[in-house]
Design an enzyme around this catalytic site. Structure first.
Site, short mmCIF file in Angstrom:
data_model
loop_
_atom_site.label_atom_id
_atom_site.label_comp_id
_atom_site.label_asym_id
_atom_site.label_seq_id
_atom_site.Cartn_x
_atom_site.Cartn_y
_atom_site.Cartn_z
CG HIS A 181 98.97 44.70 -16.60
ND1 HIS A 181 100.08 45.53 -16.60
CD2 HIS A 181 99.13 43.89 -15.54
CE1 HIS A 181 100.86 45.22 -15.60
NE2 HIS A 181 100.32 44.21 -14.94
CG ASP A 236 103.93 43.71 -13.13
OD1 ASP A 236 102.82 43.37 -13.58
OD2 ASP A 236 104.05 44.55 -12.23
CD GLU A 243 97.68 45.61 -12.62
OE1 GLU A 243 97.45 45.05 -11.53
OE2 GLU A 243 98.79 46.12 -12.89
CD GLU A 244 101.86 47.67 -12.91
OE1 GLU A 244 101.49 47.81 -11.74
OE2 GLU A 244 102.54 46.71 -13.30
CG ASP A 250 99.42 41.09 -13.51
OD1 ASP A 250 100.63 41.28 -13.77
OD2 ASP A 250 98.72 41.92 -12.91
CG HIS A 291 105.74 47.30 -9.19
ND1 HIS A 291 104.81 47.55 -8.19
CD2 HIS A 291 105.04 46.74 -10.20
CE1 HIS A 291 103.62 47.15 -8.59
NE2 HIS A 291 103.73 46.65 -9.82
#
Length: 457
Positions: free
Chosen positions: A280, A292, A326-327, A354, A424
């Site tokens: 992503h 990520d 995606e997030e 991912d 994140h």
């Protein structure tokens, strides 16, 4: 008759031996190309340090779309195109403030915090209230409205340190982040604090997405670092109560047009059947989105580039897909699957990276027993490259919607021990990537594409 059977057996043995030698040779070439001439590391450096974080709807996300399109065109993919998709446009606004107020033990002090993605803001007036700590939704329900109304609910369940695979630990804790705000709002909470989804104790807060229940009020939701979560819990134990001031300025703007980016090399026999590999393209708005999921994106591009550089002519068409959103919405993955269904494009397999750019250990799979057995049988060719973990359940969020049409899903499974140090956070930056580990992941994905294409499922 005996002579005929002997000849047939000899033929089958020779054919099997030829197939084994062919696969060993091809996979060796794939790894040689990835490790000697790989381009994934340089691609990731540009994506992360020149473009940076790429939240859906942001200018950086738009720049990433254009850059990956140009990258695949320059690498000579047969076709490169953009697939439109409307995505959420959430903005963080001014820096969050979370402050412990007048503790007799710690005084007044700022806590390390990040608003959760999709959260509403408190506005400049902020929210000030007593906090109540819970470990899970059962404890929340026992407190009920009498114990929660007018308070800030503090969800403080840590990831289970006893689980070896950290994604299992993440899965056991993440529902408090995703659903906590709405569950607390149902009992009259004015805001929530959530312990960061982290496998270590430090001062780094982890953001991530929440999902509001449309039948409940929307209240502000903020993650705090694990050290500060431990501090708040300590205050409650020692003092019996604690008060926090919370101020956030995030908001959800109208949806905005973005794109999945798709690069394809055409098949020679079953060109209307597809094998997809992807990651992503979006990331959170802190750090650089290196693990990520910048690493997954460049590994997907590189996996296809490797096959093309070796002049491999696939039976099926192979696509590298950079999924958008995606997030905090999964709009890109859903749109891709919807378009594949509408256009009647069968996808025999989809592979997603991912889980970070760390050393690859194997592949997960969502398929039937025979397909899982097939993957495990390929261990004879994959094990020499450290890919021993084959056949555990799994796939990937973006490719998940393809399962409805019968697509077999695969997920690259890297070593997971360090992933939730960076996930994140502002720490997810290019300097946390090891070049060789990244290249090994790209080679693993390229090898799996080759085996699926040549051996079938």
């Amino acid at each position: 008759m005996t002579k005929y059977l002997f000849t047939l057996l000899l033929f089958l043995l020779c054919t099997a031996g030829f197939s084994q030698d062919k696969n060993e040779d091809m996979i060796r070439k794939i790894y040689d190309e990835a490790l000697a001439n790989g381009q994934s590391y340089e691609m990731l450096e540009y994506l992360t340090t020149r473009i940076g974080h790429r939240l859906s709807g942001s200018p950086q996300a738009a720049a990433a779309v254009e850059w990956t399109r140009q990258q695949m065109e320059q690498l000579g993919f047969d076709t490169v195109f953009l697939q439109p998709v409307m995505v959420p446009h959430w903005v963080r606004g001014e820096k969050e403030v979370v402050r412990l107020i007048n503790s007799s033990t710690y005084g007044s002090r700022e806590l390390h915090s990040l608003a959760l993605g999709n959260s509403v803001g408190s506005g400049p007036q902020g929210v000030s209230a007593e906090i109540v700590e819970v470990q899970n939704f059962d404890e929340l329900d026992k407190l009920g409205k009498a114990g929660i109304q007018g308070k800030i609910v503090f969800f403080n369940r840590p990831m289970d340190p006893k689980l070896i695979h950290t994604f299992q630990a993440y899965g056991g804790a993440v529902n408090q982040r995703g659903q906590g705000a709405s569950r607390a709002a149902a009992y009259g909470a004015v805001a929530v604090l959530v312990r960061s989804m982290a496998s270590n104790n430090d001062d780094v807060p982890h953001t991530g997405s929440l999902r509001y229940d449309p039948n409940q009020p929307q209240i502000p939701a903020v993650a705090i670092s694990t050290n500060d979560a431990n501090l708040l819990s300590d205050v409650l134990k020692k003092e019996g109560s604690a008060r926090v001031y919370l101020e956030t300025h995030c908001e959800m703007l109208p949806d905005i047009l973005s794109y999945n980016v798709i690069g394809e090399i055409r098949g020679t026999q079953n060109k209307e059947e597809y094998i997809v590999v992807g990651g992503h393209l979006d990331s959170w708005d802190v750090g650089q989105g290196a693990h990520d999921d910048g690493s997954g994106c460049v590994q997907a591009i590189e996996a296809v580039r490797i096959l093309k550089s070796l002049n491999y002519k696939p039976k099926h068409s192979i696509r590298a897909v950079m999924f958008m959103n995606e997030e905090n919405g999964l709009r890109g993955g859903r749109e891709y699957a919807a378009q594949a269904s509408t256009l009647g494009q069968p996808h025999i397999a989809a592979i997603e990276s991912d889980a970070g750019g760390f050393t690859p250990r194997g592949f997960t799979i969502t398929g039937n027993e025979a397909q899982t057995a097939k993957l495990k049988s390929w261990g004879q060719w994959l094990a020499p490259y450290g890919l021993h973990d084959l056949g555990s359940p799994g796939g990937g969020a973006d490719i998940g919607p393809l399962r409805e049409s019968g697509t077999v899903l695969f997920g690259l499974r890297p070593d997971s021990q360090r992933y939730f140090n960076y996930h994140h956070t502002e720490e997810d930056t290019f300097d946390k990537i090891d070049k060789r580990e990244l290249e090994l992941g790209a080679a693993a994905m390229s090898a799996l594409i080759y085996l699926i294409d040549s051996e079938g499922l």
